[in-house]
Design a protein around this motif. Structure first.
Motif, PDB file in Angstrom:
ATOM      1  N   LEU A   6       0.814  -1.215   0.000  1.00 19.88           N
ATOM      2  CA  LEU A   6       0.000   0.000   0.000  1.00 19.88           C
ATOM      3  C   LEU A   6       0.849   1.268   0.000  1.00 19.88           C
ATOM      4  N   TYR A   7       1.926   1.287   0.768  1.00 16.70           N
ATOM      5  CA  TYR A   7       2.784   2.471   0.832  1.00 16.70           C
ATOM      6  C   TYR A   7       3.383   2.769  -0.541  1.00 16.70           C
ATOM      7  N   LYS A  10       0.704   4.179  -2.860  1.00 16.81           N
ATOM      8  CA  LYS A  10       0.394   5.587  -2.594  1.00 16.81           C
ATOM      9  C   LYS A  10       1.480   6.488  -3.152  1.00 16.81           C
ATOM     10  N   THR A  11       2.714   6.068  -2.998  1.00 18.01           N
ATOM     11  CA  THR A  11       3.851   6.873  -3.437  1.00 18.01           C
ATOM     12  C   THR A  11       3.894   7.015  -4.959  1.00 18.01           C
ATOM     13  N   LEU A  13       1.254   6.323  -7.225  1.00 14.43           N
ATOM     14  CA  LEU A  13      -0.086   6.152  -7.783  1.00 14.43           C
ATOM     15  C   LEU A  13      -0.222   6.678  -9.206  1.00 14.43           C
ATOM     16  N   LYS A  30      -1.823  -5.199   1.578  1.00 17.76           N
ATOM     17  CA  LYS A  30      -1.644  -4.574   2.880  1.00 17.76           C
ATOM     18  C   LYS A  30      -1.282  -5.683   3.850  1.00 17.76           C
TER      19      LYS A  30
END
Length: 86
Positions: A6-7, A10-11, A13, A30
């Motif tokens: 997930l991290y 997000k970074t 996307l 996740k």
């Protein structure tokens, strides 16, 4: 199929969306468990006009089929031709 946590998703996307647009499928996880999949968007097919099935012999539907019927509304609202309520 690419898998990211997930991290990372997000970074990155914006670039992941570009990859998906190009046809890639990206799994987002996740805590090591897959939670979502990013895939290319396919727009829905345009709606076709309704056509009667012919089951009851109906071969035509009036353009105003879905319009409210004033007589039926008057019955529900208690309006009568004689001006009296029952």
């Amino acid at each position: 199929m690419k898998t990211l946590n997930l991290y990372e998703a997000k970074t990155h996307l914006s670039s992941l969306v570009d990859e998906a647009e190009a046809g890639a499928e990206i799994v987002i996880s996740k805590n090591g468990k897959p939670k979502a999949k990013l895939v290319p968007f396919e727009p829905p097919a345009p709606k076709q006009p309704r056509k009667p099935a012919g089951v009851l012999g109906v071969v035509w539907i009036a353009d105003d089929f879905d319009e409210p019927d004033p007589e039926l509304i008057a019955l529900f609202e208690g309006d009568h031709e004689d001006g009296e309520e029952q």
